[in-house]
Write a protein that holds these residues in place. Structure first.
Motif, short mmCIF file in Angstrom:
data_model
loop_
_atom_site.label_atom_id
_atom_site.label_comp_id
_atom_site.label_asym_id
_atom_site.label_seq_id
_atom_site.Cartn_x
_atom_site.Cartn_y
_atom_site.Cartn_z
N MET A 1 0.88 -1.20 0.16
CA MET A 1 -0.15 -0.09 0.02
C MET A 1 0.71 1.29 -0.02
O MET A 1 1.96 1.12 0.18
CB MET A 1 -0.86 0.08 1.22
N LEU A 2 0.34 2.44 -0.17
CA LEU A 2 0.94 3.66 -0.27
C LEU A 2 0.92 4.39 1.03
O LEU A 2 -0.07 4.27 1.88
CB LEU A 2 0.46 4.46 -1.28
N PRO A 3 1.85 4.87 1.22
CA PRO A 3 1.95 6.06 2.75
C PRO A 3 1.08 7.28 2.20
O PRO A 3 0.93 7.62 1.16
CB PRO A 3 3.56 6.43 2.85
N THR A 4 0.60 7.86 3.46
CA THR A 4 -0.53 8.77 3.29
C THR A 4 0.27 9.98 2.32
O THR A 4 -0.61 10.53 1.53
CB THR A 4 -0.68 9.37 4.69
N GLU A 5 1.79 10.22 2.50
CA GLU A 5 2.10 11.36 1.70
C GLU A 5 1.94 11.20 0.01
O GLU A 5 2.15 11.99 -0.51
CB GLU A 5 3.22 11.84 2.09
N LEU A 6 1.74 9.91 -0.27
CA LEU A 6 1.67 9.58 -1.79
C LEU A 6 0.34 9.17 -1.96
O LEU A 6 0.23 8.99 -3.56
CB LEU A 6 2.61 8.36 -1.80
N LEU A 7 -0.69 9.55 -1.34
CA LEU A 7 -2.00 9.27 -1.70
C LEU A 7 -2.59 10.52 -2.42
O LEU A 7 -2.18 11.80 -2.15
CB LEU A 7 -3.02 9.17 -0.49
N ILE A 8 -3.23 10.43 -3.50
CA ILE A 8 -3.88 11.69 -4.20
C ILE A 8 -5.13 11.43 -4.41
O ILE A 8 -5.74 10.61 -5.00
CB ILE A 8 -3.16 11.76 -5.60
N HIS A 9 -5.85 12.09 -3.54
CA HIS A 9 -7.55 12.30 -3.48
C HIS A 9 -8.01 13.73 -3.68
O HIS A 9 -7.22 14.57 -3.26
CB HIS A 9 -7.98 11.68 -2.12
N ARG A 10 -9.13 13.81 -4.36
CA ARG A 10 -9.64 15.04 -4.51
C ARG A 10 -11.08 14.88 -3.94
O ARG A 10 -11.77 13.80 -4.31
CB ARG A 10 -9.55 15.70 -5.87
N SER A 11 -11.76 16.05 -3.40
CA SER A 11 -13.02 16.33 -2.86
C SER A 11 -13.92 16.77 -4.06
O SER A 11 -13.65 17.52 -4.76
CB SER A 11 -12.92 17.16 -1.50
N GLN A 12 -15.00 16.15 -3.88
CA GLN A 12 -16.19 16.69 -4.65
C GLN A 12 -17.46 16.52 -3.76
O GLN A 12 -18.29 15.64 -3.48
CB GLN A 12 -16.55 15.68 -5.94
N GLY A 13 -17.57 17.85 -3.03
CA GLY A 13 -18.46 18.05 -2.13
C GLY A 13 -18.05 17.03 -0.90
O GLY A 13 -16.99 17.26 -0.56
N GLU A 14 -18.78 16.17 -0.37
CA GLU A 14 -18.43 15.39 0.75
C GLU A 14 -17.62 14.13 0.19
O GLU A 14 -17.51 13.56 0.88
CB GLU A 14 -19.70 15.14 1.67
N HIS B 1 7.61 3.34 -5.09
CA HIS B 1 7.32 2.81 -3.85
C HIS B 1 6.86 1.34 -3.75
O HIS B 1 7.34 0.42 -3.14
CB HIS B 1 6.18 3.73 -2.90
N LEU B 2 5.69 1.55 -4.85
CA LEU B 2 4.99 -0.01 -4.89
C LEU B 2 6.21 -1.05 -5.22
O LEU B 2 6.20 -2.25 -4.77
CB LEU B 2 4.01 0.05 -5.74
N LEU B 3 6.91 -0.88 -6.39
CA LEU B 3 8.11 -1.63 -6.85
C LEU B 3 9.08 -1.87 -5.81
O LEU B 3 9.47 -3.02 -5.76
CB LEU B 3 8.82 -0.94 -7.98
N LYS B 4 9.50 -0.93 -5.25
CA LYS B 4 10.34 -1.04 -3.99
C LYS B 4 9.70 -2.20 -2.84
O LYS B 4 10.64 -2.89 -2.36
CB LYS B 4 10.90 0.10 -3.53
N ASN B 5 8.71 -1.88 -2.48
CA ASN B 5 8.30 -2.74 -1.28
C ASN B 5 7.52 -3.84 -1.51
O ASN B 5 7.38 -4.73 -0.87
CB ASN B 5 7.26 -1.78 -0.55
N HIS B 6 7.03 -4.46 -3.00
CA HIS B 6 6.27 -5.44 -3.18
C HIS B 6 6.97 -6.26 -4.22
O HIS B 6 6.50 -7.46 -4.44
CB HIS B 6 5.01 -4.95 -3.71
N ASP C 1 11.32 -9.21 -8.96
CA ASP C 1 10.27 -10.14 -9.67
C ASP C 1 9.26 -8.86 -10.22
O ASP C 1 8.44 -8.76 -9.68
CB ASP C 1 9.69 -10.97 -8.37
N PRO C 2 9.85 -8.51 -11.33
CA PRO C 2 9.09 -7.43 -12.20
C PRO C 2 7.48 -7.69 -12.58
O PRO C 2 7.37 -8.82 -12.96
CB PRO C 2 9.84 -7.27 -13.30
N PRO C 3 6.81 -6.94 -12.18
CA PRO C 3 5.42 -7.06 -12.60
C PRO C 3 5.26 -6.30 -13.92
O PRO C 3 6.16 -5.90 -14.56
CB PRO C 3 4.48 -6.03 -11.70
N SER C 4 4.13 -6.75 -14.63
CA SER C 4 3.95 -6.18 -16.14
C SER C 4 3.58 -4.75 -15.99
O SER C 4 2.94 -4.44 -14.78
CB SER C 4 2.85 -6.89 -16.89
#
Length: 414
Positions: free
Chosen positions: A1-14, A71-76, A151-154
């Motif tokens: 999973m991603l740490p909080t600082e790498l999350l990209i979320h946007r709000s649309q109202g609530e 981050h995902l490549l490095k950790n998984h 172990d590279p992913p596609s």
């Protein structure tokens, strides 16, 4: 999973909308470039890889996406470890012990490394150079760990993992999740409830197998103190949920406004047709080796009784009970079989409470003698269903004998 600082979320109202990367040429090429960079750095240090990742991102507008993918490549998909001719702590002690006896000039240190390289070459029966000692001295520092397994992913698999991780991150701050599981096969319900149990999520369950279930799951921010571990467990549940066919959920999110620091409530919805791809393998049809070996042995038994894995759900107040097997005879007799192998006393108490509450009289309990139920103080006299005790393995012949001898009242067979 991603740490909080790498999350990209946007709000649309609530409502909150996580970042999703399309499977287009630009993002496939971006993923491919990062995968190639990791492949080129196999055997090299983490510091070297990080330097090139930083240079690749540069001032690109996609730098946060690139950091998330990396981050995902490095950790998984990559494994870093200390590579040293000797344990670095032991090597440092030997070098420092000898260095302490001389004046530490560059020429003296170079001579010392030459001597130790020769000495260790003889001890370890391999050709070593001074550079090998220098690389090994601090090989245990994270920056000096080397990429040893890759172990590279596609590219598509990496993008799918990124999109899923962005959604998982939303549940770090959930206070409650309400899941509607629509009419599914009984096996899918069991899969769903098994996941709830596996990740130790607190849930209240209403409904039945004919009409579906409503499952209310407490989130990490609903606890007395926000629990990072519980938030991660909630997030890990999402890829498992993707293996269930028909469902929808709504999450209530608690956070703080980044400017005013005032509490803020948000909403997030997700459904089975969300297009996310789980990286979890399909669940095993059996919860334990005891169940698996019993099913395999039953298949060799000559009997009219049919063993079925997809079993009936038994409704309980605020929960459900799903026995392990169903036994069906051509004459219409049906029994449910629940195997209790290796569990903690608190689980046993809950399980026996469920049996009493269910009022189900066509249920058979197979209980391992290893549990030492008598010593735990749990009373079985009024359990209301037949009990079969077993030792190392649950033998099909013992179950068959119980089926032929069982009575409507309590029955226990040793």
């Amino acid at each position: 999973m991603l740490p909080t600082e790498l999350l990209i979320h946007r709000s649309q109202g609530e409502s909150l909308r996580p970042k999703r990367l399309p499977l287009d040429g630009r993002h496939r090429e971006l993923a491919s470039e990062l995968i190639r960079l990791f492949a080129d750095h196999q055997g090299k240090t983490q510091a070297e890889l990080d330097h090139h990742l930083k240079a690749l991102a540069g001032d690109s507008p996609d730098y946060r996406v690139m950091r998330g993918l990396a981050h995902l490549l490095k950790n998984h998909f990559a494994h870093f470890e200390a590579v040293s001719i000797l344990p670095p702590v032991d090597l440092r002690q030997r070098v420092f012990r000898q260095a302490a006896q001389r004046i530490p000039t560059p020429a003296v240190l170079a001579d010392l490394l030459d001597q130790m390289a020769l000495q260790l070459s003889q001890e370890l029966s391999q050709d070593l150079l001074p550079i090998h000692l220098e690389e090994s001295l601090y090989a245990d520092l994270p920056d000096n760990h080397r990429l040893t397994t890759w172990d590279p992913p596609s590219p598509d698999a990496l993008i799918h993992r990124y999109n899923l991780s962005q959604v998982q991150g939303i549940f770090y701050k959930a206070s409650q999740v309400v899941l509607h599981a629509y009419r599914n096969d009984p096996g899918e319900y069991k899969l769903l409830f098994r996941y709830l149990k596996l990740f130790q999520l607190m849930a209240y369950i209403e409904g039945d197998a004919d009409h579906g279930f409503t499952i209310s799951v407490d989130g990490p921010t609903s606890l007395f103190g926000a629990s990072t571990r519980y938030g991660l467990a909630m997030a890990k549940w999402i890829p498992a949920l993707l293996h269930v066919s028909r469902w929808s959920l709504t999450a209530t999110l608690h956070s703080r406004d980044p400017d005013t620091r005032q509490p803020r409530i948000g909403r997030f919805s997700l459904a089975a047709d969300c297009g996310l791809v789980s990286h979890y393998p399909p669940s095993s049809p059996y919860d334990s080796l005891i169940e698996s070996s019993f099913a395999e042995a039953w298949a060799t038994l000559k009997t009219d009784w049919q063993l079925e894995r997809e079993v009936d759900l038994i409704p309980l107040p605020g929960s459900v009970m799903i026995p392990d097997f169903r036994l069906v005879h051509p004459d219409g007799r049906v029994y449910l079989l629940e195997i209790i192998g290796y569990w903690r006393p608190d689980y046993l108490k809950k399980k026996f409470w469920q049996v009493r509450q269910s009022g189900c009289r066509h249920l058979i309990l197979a209980i391992s003698e290893r549990l030492n139920v008598a010593k735990s103080g749990i009373q079985l006299q009024d359990i209301g269903v037949p009990i079969l005790w077993f030792k190392e393995r649950l033998l099909p012949k013992a179950v068959l004998a119980l089926l032929n001898a069982v009575k409507p009242a309590n029955a226990t067979i040793e």
